[in-house]
Write an enzyme that holds these catalytic residues in place. Structure first.
Site, short mmCIF file in Angstrom:
data_model
loop_
_atom_site.label_atom_id
_atom_site.label_comp_id
_atom_site.label_asym_id
_atom_site.label_seq_id
_atom_site.Cartn_x
_atom_site.Cartn_y
_atom_site.Cartn_z
N ASN A 1 0.77 -1.09 0.36
CA ASN A 1 -0.27 0.62 -0.24
C ASN A 1 0.91 1.21 -0.30
O ASN A 1 1.58 1.67 0.76
CB ASN A 1 -0.72 -0.26 0.95
CG ASN A 1 -1.81 1.01 0.89
OD1 ASN A 1 -2.24 2.32 0.18
ND2 ASN A 1 -2.56 1.73 2.13
N LYS B 1 0.16 4.77 -0.16
CA LYS B 1 -0.32 5.10 0.62
C LYS B 1 -0.41 6.48 -0.46
O LYS B 1 -0.13 6.61 -1.72
CB LYS B 1 0.20 5.73 2.01
CG LYS B 1 -0.33 4.44 2.35
CD LYS B 1 -0.36 4.40 4.37
CE LYS B 1 -0.26 3.48 4.71
NZ LYS B 1 -0.19 3.07 6.40
N HIS C 1 -9.70 1.46 4.99
CA HIS C 1 -8.73 1.72 5.54
C HIS C 1 -8.45 2.42 6.36
O HIS C 1 -9.31 3.56 6.12
CB HIS C 1 -7.41 2.17 4.47
CG HIS C 1 -6.55 1.87 5.07
ND1 HIS C 1 -5.23 2.93 6.11
CD2 HIS C 1 -5.65 1.26 4.72
CE1 HIS C 1 -4.13 2.21 6.60
NE2 HIS C 1 -3.85 1.57 6.33
N GLU D 1 -6.75 4.87 7.55
CA GLU D 1 -6.10 6.16 7.65
C GLU D 1 -7.64 6.36 6.79
O GLU D 1 -7.94 8.24 7.12
CB GLU D 1 -5.73 6.71 6.54
CG GLU D 1 -4.30 5.63 7.57
CD GLU D 1 -2.69 5.24 6.55
OE1 GLU D 1 -3.08 5.44 5.18
OE2 GLU D 1 -1.97 4.87 7.92
N GLU E 1 -5.21 -4.53 10.78
CA GLU E 1 -4.34 -3.34 10.98
C GLU E 1 -4.64 -2.94 12.14
O GLU E 1 -5.27 -1.98 12.52
CB GLU E 1 -4.14 -2.56 9.65
CG GLU E 1 -3.83 -3.19 8.64
CD GLU E 1 -3.76 -2.55 7.49
OE1 GLU E 1 -2.58 -2.87 7.31
OE2 GLU E 1 -4.20 -1.78 7.34
N GLY F 1 2.27 2.33 10.84
CA GLY F 1 3.82 3.34 11.09
C GLY F 1 4.45 3.90 12.13
O GLY F 1 5.02 4.38 12.58
N SER G 1 3.51 -2.18 10.11
CA SER G 1 4.93 -2.24 10.48
C SER G 1 5.58 -3.30 9.61
O SER G 1 6.72 -3.62 11.47
CB SER G 1 4.87 -1.32 12.06
OG SER G 1 4.62 0.02 12.39
P1 13P Z 1 2.89 0.27 7.84
O1 13P Z 1 3.42 -1.16 7.19
O2 13P Z 1 3.73 1.72 7.37
O3 13P Z 1 3.10 0.31 8.97
O4 13P Z 1 1.46 0.69 7.34
C1 13P Z 1 0.39 -0.71 7.08
C2 13P Z 1 -0.86 0.04 6.39
O5 13P Z 1 -1.39 0.52 7.09
C3 13P Z 1 -0.74 -1.04 5.67
O6 13P Z 1 -2.15 -0.80 4.92
#
Ligand code: 13P
Length: 257
Positions: free
Chosen positions: A14, A16, A103, A105, A174, A180, A220
């Site tokens: 992803n 982002k 997601h 976010e 997740e 992150g 992560s």
């Molecule tokens: P990270 O791997 O940066 O923690 O992000 C995970 C994520 O949100 C994947 O959709």
């Protein structure tokens, strides 16, 4: 669609909103090269979800390769007057097969359970694969609401879903507080949560279509930690943010999964 076979592992990048168009095309080229050279895990699905702007260029690079194209979101309607949105029809015309939905976010930006449910239905309508993200925040975990939150999110996302034979659904657990952060949860907790995710799916689907489900973990994940999750019986793969931005690192994850 070419990708309805049962993958042994599913590794999803992803990206982002992290890469410029130039960086995205560069990483895509590198990834294609590295995957072709790798010990060819032909039973591993390697999916990359770039931002919408990079999608056309990245699609051209991946065409004819083993890297599968995915999207980070979509709109649950066909071509029409929906300012700022991107249709599944256009995504599919580029060869996009997977779509990340719900997601954390996006949930934090106001995406509702109802909207996620509509999107899951629209994605399935086009025989694409929804990757539905669920997970609790740090506050929810502290208040011991983790199970409730995850069960609720799965119930709402999959409400009134009917699967046609051969269709697939991915549920990505997740934990929001891990994304992150550089921390990962331990294997026992990932195992426990995968059982909750699975049981919620069984309940909401009335015991049907278990073969359609794949559970993956996200938060992560790095080359050093991926096997902790993929070695668990119920976890089929990982959804990777930060560590997917460099083709070399991401391919290390693919190879160690
Ligand atoms: P990270 O791997 O940066 O923690 O992000 C995970 C994520 O949100 C994947 O959709």
């Amino acid at each position: 669609m070419k990708d309805m076979k049962d993958w042994n592992k599913i590794i999803i990048a992803n990206w982002k909103m992290q890469l410029s168009l130039a960086e995205a095309t560069e990483q895509a080229k590198e990834m294609k090269k590295l995957l072709a050279k790798s010990k060819a895990k032909t039973d591993t699905a390697v999916v990359v979800c770039p931002d919408f702007l990079s999608m056309t260029e990245v699609a051209k690079i991946f065409k004819g390769s083993d890297v599968i194209l995915g999207a980070q979101d979509t709109y649950p309607g066909d071509i029409g007057a929906f300012t700022g949105e991107v249709s599944l029809k256009n995504l599919q015309s580029l060869g996009c097969e997977y779509v990340i939905l719900g997601h954390s976010e996006r949930r934090a930006m106001g995406e509702t359970d109802e909207m996620i449910n509509k999107k899951v239905k629209a994605v399935l309508e086009r025989d694409m694969v929804p990757i539905v993200c669920v997970g609790e925040t740090y506050e929810e975990r502290k208040e011991e609401k983790t199970n409730f939150v995850v069960i609720h999110q799965i119930y709402e996302a999959l409400k009134d879903i009917e699967l046609k034979p051969g269709q697939k659904i991915i549920l990505a657990y997740e934990p929001v507080w891990v994304i992150g952060s550089g921390q990962v949860i331990d294997a026992n907790e990932a195992d426990r949560m995968s059982q909750i995710v699975r049981q919620s799916y069984v309940d909401v689907m009335d015991g049907q279509n278990l073969e359609a489900l794949s559970i993956i973990y996200g938060g992560s994940v790095t080359p050093d930690t991926v096997a902790r999750f993929t070695s668990l019986q119920k976890i089929k793969g990982v959804l990777v943010g930060g560590a997917s931005l460099e083709a070399k690192k991401f391919m290390e994850i693919v190879n160690k999964a």
